[in-house]
Design an enzyme around this catalytic site. Structure first.
Site, short mmCIF file in Angstrom:
data_model
loop_
_atom_site.label_atom_id
_atom_site.label_comp_id
_atom_site.label_asym_id
_atom_site.label_seq_id
_atom_site.Cartn_x
_atom_site.Cartn_y
_atom_site.Cartn_z
N ASP A 25 65.73 6.10 27.95
CA ASP A 25 67.15 5.80 28.13
C ASP A 25 67.35 4.42 28.78
O ASP A 25 66.39 3.73 29.12
CB ASP A 25 67.78 6.93 28.97
CG ASP A 25 69.20 7.25 28.53
OD1 ASP A 25 69.85 6.40 27.91
OD2 ASP A 25 69.67 8.37 28.83
N ASP A 29 77.14 8.44 23.38
CA ASP A 29 76.84 9.87 23.25
C ASP A 29 77.80 10.61 22.31
O ASP A 29 78.98 10.28 22.22
CB ASP A 29 76.90 10.54 24.63
CG ASP A 29 75.72 10.11 25.49
OD1 ASP A 29 74.91 9.28 25.04
OD2 ASP A 29 75.62 10.62 26.62
C1 GLA Z 1 72.51 9.27 28.35
C2 GLA Z 1 71.99 9.60 26.96
C3 GLA Z 1 72.19 11.08 26.69
C4 GLA Z 1 71.46 11.90 27.76
C5 GLA Z 1 71.95 11.50 29.13
C6 GLA Z 1 71.09 12.12 30.25
O1 GLA Z 1 73.89 9.43 28.41
O2 GLA Z 1 72.63 8.83 25.98
O3 GLA Z 1 71.74 11.41 25.41
O4 GLA Z 1 70.09 11.68 27.63
O5 GLA Z 1 71.89 10.08 29.33
O6 GLA Z 1 71.51 11.77 31.52
#
Ligand code: GLA
Length: 408
Positions: A155, A210
């Site tokens: 990430d 997301d």
């Molecule tokens: C980000 C990612 C998500 C998830 C969260 C976890 O937002 O894009 O897919 O992994 O972090 O904290």
């Protein structure tokens, strides 16, 4: 003079060795991700509420539900599995949530014939505030190898002033040097255009922020937004040319079974499949409805996603609420997806001989329906037909019709 030559020669040898040495390890695991990864991830349903019992149960459910038989392979633990780093900097699991440790959990998942994935972050902390891998990349890669990890989602939180290409390349090299094949999933939300540089770095890259389980919405969190199915789809425009075997556009983990309607779930799944996105389920596999299970385990639709050619679908027609996608497949077959984006049923007749020319200028595939005839099968309903007659469709709101075309 001699001394000078010697020093220069030695220096060049050292430099060469460094260059070749670095190049020798500077690659990803090329054999992985030749088709988009299939699996499950904890985040969409459980967020930080993860523990070893849940992960074991999910591995069991992946087998019992028929998902493993349908091709799903990875059980991925997202954020929040972490404890602190120990005095040597080695990352620990959260011992309350994972009392048996990650190695034992990986062994369990492997014993089911599945693979296990984990999550980290290129910055100092993950998006949920746990230790990131910045400055610990090689150490963490060794730890993951020791545990038996097969997949890493990496990430991009807390990364101010970090160069994304450098950060992701460092982790790629660390994983490769550690030696255990790990599928490397880049998650920086498309912020740094990974499609321009990540082909040789990772096996998939997120293209958007997301996902959220809704059809056509944006959920504003202040500094960032989550997106529904249609906004994510629309953000894929122009990206198909960058994807192929070993390097996929990742439209994010799926929300099938997480509250949308059956039609919306079917469309979501079909779209992710035809666009060659990784198919990573994000629902609770232990208690899904039969409808959800049938969507996730439709082997004919999964086969479109997993087709060996690895060519992402192109947008063929878009008029009003109708969108038609076409995807070249191996053996001169094609997949077609007719999507109704709108809130009312759509009546549409597709005359193959009217839209007789289909040209994929990027990957050089084409059809002339005047000369080439195909049989088609509806991958959700099983109906059959051929392209000599117009296709009469009535597509319910937010639903799809997905066909596979085989030369006659
Ligand atoms: C980000 C990612 C998500 C998830 C969260 C976890 O937002 O894009 O897919 O992994 O972090 O904290």
């Amino acid at each position: 003079m001699l001394r000078l030559i010697k020093t220069t020669t030695l220096l060049s040898i050292a430099l060469l060795a460094m260059t070749f040495g670095a190049n020798a390890s500077a690659k990803k695991f090329e054999e992985l991700g030749q088709t988009p990864p299939l699996g499950w991830n904890s985040w969409n349903t459980f967020a930080c509420d993860v523990n070893e019992k849940l992960i074991r149960e999910m591995a069991d459910a992946m087998v019992a539900s028929g998902m493993k038989d349908a091709g799903y392979e990875y059980i991925n633990i997202d954020d929040c599995w972490h404890g602190e780093r120990d005095k040597d900097g080695k990352i620990q699991v959260n011992k309350e949530r994972f009392p048996s440790g990650m190695k034992a959990l990986a062994d369990y998942v492997h014993s089911k014939g599945l693979k296990i994935g984990i999550y980290s972050d290129a910055g100092n902390t993950t998006c949920a505030g746990y230790p990131g891998s910045r400055g610990h990349e090689y150490q963490d890669a060794l730890t993951y190898a020791e545990w038996g990890i097969d997949y890493l989602k990496y990430d991009w939180c807390d990364t101010e002033n970090i160069n994304p290409i450098g950060a992701y390349t460092t982790m790629r090299d660390a994983l490769h040097t550690a030696g255990r094949p790990v599928l490397f999933s880049i998650c920086e939300w498309g912020d740094n255009k990974p499609w321009d540089w990540a082909k040789d770095v990772g096996h998939a890259w997120r293209t958007t922020g997301d996902i959220y389980p809704c059809w056509d919405c944006e959920l504003n969190h202040g500094s960032w937004s989550s997106w529904g199915v249609l906004p994510i789809l629309d953000k894929q425009e122009k990206l198909r040319k960058f994807a192929g075997p070993g390097h996929w556009n990742d439209m994010d983990m799926m929300e099938v079974g997480n509250g949308m309607t059956e039609a919306q779930d079917r469309s979501h799944f079909s779209l992710w499949a035809i666009m060659n996105s990784p198919l990573i389920a994000g629902n609770d596999l232990r208690n899904m409805s039969d409808t959800t299970r049938k969507i996730l385990t439709n082997k004919n639709v999964i086969a479109i996603n997993q087709d060996k050619l690895g060519v992402q679908a192109m947008k063929y027609i878009h008029g009003g609420d109708l969108m038609v996608f076409a995807k070249p497949l191996a053996n001169k077959e094609w997949a077609f997806l007719f999507l109704n984006r709108g809130n009312t049923p759509l009546n549409y007749t597709h005359d193959w001989l009217h839209y007789y020319e289909l040209k994929d200028d990027i990957f050089n595939y084409q059809i002339d329906f005047r000369n080439e005839k195909f049989n088609w099968v509806d991958l959700w309903k099983g109906n059959k037909g051929d392209t000599t007659k117009p296709l009469k469709l009535k597509i319910p709101a937010h639903d799809v019709v997905m066909l596979k075309l085989t030369p006659r």
